[in-house]
Design a protein around this motif. Structure first.
Motif, PDB file in Angstrom:
ATOM      1  N   ILE A 137       3.419  -4.745  25.761  1.00 41.73           N
ATOM      2  CA  ILE A 137       2.318  -4.259  26.583  1.00 41.73           C
ATOM      3  C   ILE A 137       2.637  -2.855  27.095  1.00 41.73           C
ATOM      4  CG2 ILE A 137       1.024  -4.679  28.706  1.00 41.73           C
ATOM      5  CD1 ILE A 137       1.673  -7.638  28.303  1.00 41.73           C
ATOM      6  N   ALA A 138       1.650  -2.025  27.062  1.00 39.01           N
ATOM      7  CA  ALA A 138       1.884  -0.629  27.400  1.00 39.01           C
ATOM      8  C   ALA A 138       1.871  -0.361  28.897  1.00 39.01           C
ATOM      9  CB  ALA A 138       0.820   0.235  26.719  1.00 39.01           C
ATOM     10  N   ILE A 139       1.446  -1.341  29.692  1.00 36.17           N
ATOM     11  CA  ILE A 139       1.377  -1.086  31.126  1.00 36.17           C
ATOM     12  C   ILE A 139       2.158  -2.127  31.899  1.00 36.17           C
ATOM     13  CG2 ILE A 139      -0.956  -0.214  30.770  1.00 36.17           C
ATOM     14  CD1 ILE A 139      -1.822  -2.628  32.498  1.00 36.17           C
ATOM     15  N   SER A 140       2.120  -1.969  33.191  1.00 40.78           N
ATOM     16  CA  SER A 140       2.871  -2.873  34.050  1.00 40.78           C
ATOM     17  C   SER A 140       2.198  -4.237  34.112  1.00 40.78           C
ATOM     18  CB  SER A 140       2.980  -2.287  35.459  1.00 40.78           C
ATOM     19  OG  SER A 140       3.474  -3.258  36.337  1.00 40.78           O
ATOM     20  N   GLU A 141       2.715  -5.159  33.337  1.00 46.12           N
ATOM     21  CA  GLU A 141       2.185  -6.518  33.363  1.00 46.12           C
ATOM     22  C   GLU A 141       2.425  -7.144  34.728  1.00 46.12           C
ATOM     23  OE1 GLU A 141       0.602 -10.107  31.587  1.00 46.12           O
ATOM     24  OE2 GLU A 141       0.570  -7.998  31.035  1.00 46.12           O
ATOM     25  N   GLU A 187       2.393  -5.738  37.591  1.00 49.54           N
ATOM     26  CA  GLU A 187       1.388  -5.308  38.562  1.00 49.54           C
ATOM     27  C   GLU A 187       0.099  -6.116  38.401  1.00 49.54           C
ATOM     28  OE1 GLU A 187      -0.664  -1.158  40.123  1.00 49.54           O
ATOM     29  OE2 GLU A 187       0.361  -1.221  38.211  1.00 49.54           O
ATOM     30  N   LEU A 188      -0.287  -6.303  37.173  1.00 51.22           N
ATOM     31  CA  LEU A 188      -1.513  -7.054  36.939  1.00 51.22           C
ATOM     32  C   LEU A 188      -1.335  -8.537  37.259  1.00 51.22           C
ATOM     33  CD1 LEU A 188      -2.926  -5.379  33.751  1.00 51.22           C
ATOM     34  CD2 LEU A 188      -4.096  -5.654  35.927  1.00 51.22           C
ATOM     35  N   THR A 189      -0.134  -9.040  37.032  1.00 51.38           N
ATOM     36  CA  THR A 189       0.120 -10.441  37.360  1.00 51.38           C
ATOM     37  C   THR A 189       0.035 -10.656  38.866  1.00 51.38           C
ATOM     38  OG1 THR A 189       1.545 -10.665  35.433  1.00 51.38           O
ATOM     39  CG2 THR A 189       1.786 -12.328  37.149  1.00 51.38           C
ATOM     40  N   MET A 229      -1.735  -8.894  40.818  1.00 48.32           N
ATOM     41  CA  MET A 229      -3.165  -8.805  41.133  1.00 48.32           C
ATOM     42  C   MET A 229      -3.841 -10.143  40.836  1.00 48.32           C
ATOM     43  SD  MET A 229      -5.971  -6.161  39.553  1.00 48.32           S
ATOM     44  CE  MET A 229      -4.915  -4.771  39.863  1.00 48.32           C
TER      45      MET A 229
END
Lengths: 279, 286
Positions: B19-23, B25-27, B29
């Motif tokens: 994954i290219a972004i902060s998983e 952070e989204l988790t 969220m």
């Protein structure tokens, strides 16, 4: 940015066609409201005492709720409402419709302001289209609420909700980038949606209820889009904010659920029935 | 292997994708969103309790007999996927004048005409709603199973999360309706809307070969659910019932918005929700 502007324009055009179809459906209940309003006025059926009692009960119910906007001076305003039955000479349905219209006025002003921000031109094209289209949809909502209110014998509301307007004014200096803009837009859209959900359960006039119910889900969809954009922006995936999405496989797993956080729509942020009523 | 295991495996695979972004952070969220979701449940419970109280106080012997006749007959008809479920043989079609057509204004009119109003109508609507939610749950499960079996090609992790999250919300909706139904002393509706399932879902699912095809089918179900809820709002007589419908209808529309996005379509196509495609009380449940 990998976005096909022409395709997006076509999609928006098609969306307007569909919207026009939906408007035709909304006119039917509005026409019915006009008839009901005429009948009520002809028979002098407006009951001011009922309106006053309803406003009191609705405000008391809202006193149990804690909204995110409560930290910006709204608490005092709500407490003030409990002390006085508002607008003893207006039926409660009209108050709710006018308050709904006042929220729409504010939403239109807010999206207009967003389009004038210095960085607006650098927002992803699909977001710019969303802002423009959503503003147009809120204008349609304003017309519908005001048509419903006037049909029941009330006045059209052209002023923004006074409490929420202060919140937006206070937020304006901080709108220095997409993040704060999204935060504010989500808050406004959620407030609108939750107010309409609450009103749908409280309105007595069947057609006023139909109009409100036909709008609440649309505001909820605005929230979904904004939440998804917020998640992608905060994750640095600006290039994925496009229609069609360039690469669904590039999205993180968690992105699949951010657009609809609750199984049941909340009403914590619902505004008091008479907060935006014409004074 | 249970459907739950399938879901867990799919989620594990999704988590292993680069994954290219902060998983994280989204988790985080997502965890916050789950907390927010849980916070909405007490509101629903209050609305259901209000409705339940009224149903108990107003349930007269004649209505009880009628509802028992409608709810009490067992059936062997099954879900699309959910084999083994206890199925009620509820048949909502009570009005000989109804033609079963699906449209907005007529849907409301047919609903009123078919049901006769009051408590009986409210319970019929609750049964229809539960059946539609069960249909959605079963269809998403079929999609998840097909994806797990590799029948849909590459399935993006976000789509897996979407399907499992939406399915859970539909389960929550079905549970809410069944709480009302069982509160009135009737058996829970565990069957699907067979009119939709046999006439729409099964034929369409047989043609699904990829994620886009499944998304189109899911969108048709979400649109139908949203339209149905909108159409019954003027019909439901109990205030608690209206509140229940009002808290669910926008969520179905949110599902539709994301599905439109996935399909490359504008996610908020209408300024006003429509009742086109709303289901009526003539639908069969089994």
């Amino acid at each position: 940015m990998t976005i096909d502007e022409q395709e997006l324009a076509e999609l928006t055009s098609r969306s307007r066609d569909v919207h026009n179809d939906a408007m035709r459906e909304t006119r039917e209940p509005l026409s019915e409201i006009v008839e009901v309003g005429r009948e009520h006025r002809a028979h002098d059926e407006i009951d001011p005492l009922a309106g006053r009692e309803f406003a009191k009960q609705r405000n008391l119910q809202l006193g149990k709720r804690v909204g995110l906007l409560g930290g910006v001076g709204i608490g005092a305003a709500l407490l003030g409402l409990f002390d006085q039955p508002a607008f003893a000479d207006k039926p409660s349905d009209i108050q709710m419709l006018q308050t709904s219209a006042s929220i729409e006025v504010l939403a239109i002003a807010a999206y207009t302001a967003v389009l004038g921000l210095p960085f607006a031109g650098s927002l992803p094209a699909v977001v710019q289209t969303f802002v423009t289209t959503t503003k147009d949809q809120h204008m349609q909502h304003l017309q519908a609420f005001n048509a419903a209110a006037t049909a029941l014998g009330g006045k059209a509301q052209s002023m923004a909700d006074p409490v929420l307007a202060k919140v937006v004014e206070a937020a304006k200096p901080g709108l220095t980038g997409p993040g704060p803009v999204l935060d504010l837009a989500i808050e406004l859209e959620n407030t609108a949606a939750e107010t309409y959900v609450a009103n749908t359960g409280a309105l007595e006039d069947e057609n006023a209820k139909k109009v409100t119910a036909s709008i609440m889900g649309v505001e909820a969809q605005h929230v979904s889009v904004l939440l998804a954009v917020q998640a992608l922006l905060s994750g640095g995936l600006v290039d994925q904010i496009a229609l069609p999405p360039p690469n669904l496989s590039a999205l993180p797993a968690a992105a699949g659920g951010v657009g609809f956080p609750n199984a049941f729509y909340k009403t914590d942020l619902a505004r008091a029935a008479d907060e935006g009523a014409v004074k | 292997m249970t459907p739950h295991d399938d879901t867990q495996q799919a989620q594990t695979r999704a988590a292993q994708e680069p994954i290219a972004i902060s998983e994280r952070e989204l988790t985080v969220m997502t965890a916050h969103l789950e907390e927010a979701h849980q916070a909405t449940l007490p509101v629903m419970h209050d609305a259901i309790a209000d409705w339940d109280e009224r149903l108990r106080s107003e349930n007269d012997p004649a209505e009880l007999a009628e509802m028992r006749a409608r709810f009490g007959r067992p059936s062997r008809r099954g879900f699309l996927i959910g084999a083994g479920a206890t199925l009620g043989g509820l048949v909502l079609a009570a009005c000989s004048s109804s033609d079963g057509k699906k449209s907005s204004g007529p849907a409301t009119t047919n609903t009123k005409a078919a049901a006769g109003g009051g408590l009986a109508t409210d319970l019929k609507i609750a049964a229809l709603a539960a059946a539609l939610e069960n249909t959605a749950v079963a269809t998403y499960q079929a999609g998840i199973n097909a994806a797990t079996a590799g029948k849909l090609g590459t399935v993006p992790p976000a789509i897996v999360t979407f399907a499992t999250t939406v399915q859970q919300q539909h389960k929550d909706h079905a549970a809410a309706w069944n709480a009302i139904i069982t509160g009135a002393g009737k058996p829970a509706v565990t069957g699907v809307d067979t009119t939709v399932n046999d006439g729409v879902v099964q034929p369409a699912f047989a043609q699904v070969t990829d994620v886009a095809g499944l998304a189109k089918l899911a969108l048709s179900l979400e649109d139908a659910a949203g339209a149905t809820y909108l159409s019954v709002i003027p019909v439901v007589s109990d205030p608690g019932g209206v509140k229940t419908v009002a808290t669910i209808q926008p969520v179905e529309m949110q599902h539709a918005a994301i599905l439109n996005f996935v399909l490359g379509q504008y996610p908020v196509p209408n300024a006003f929700a429509k009742t086109d495609g709303a289901r009526t009380l003539t639908d069969k449940i089994g």
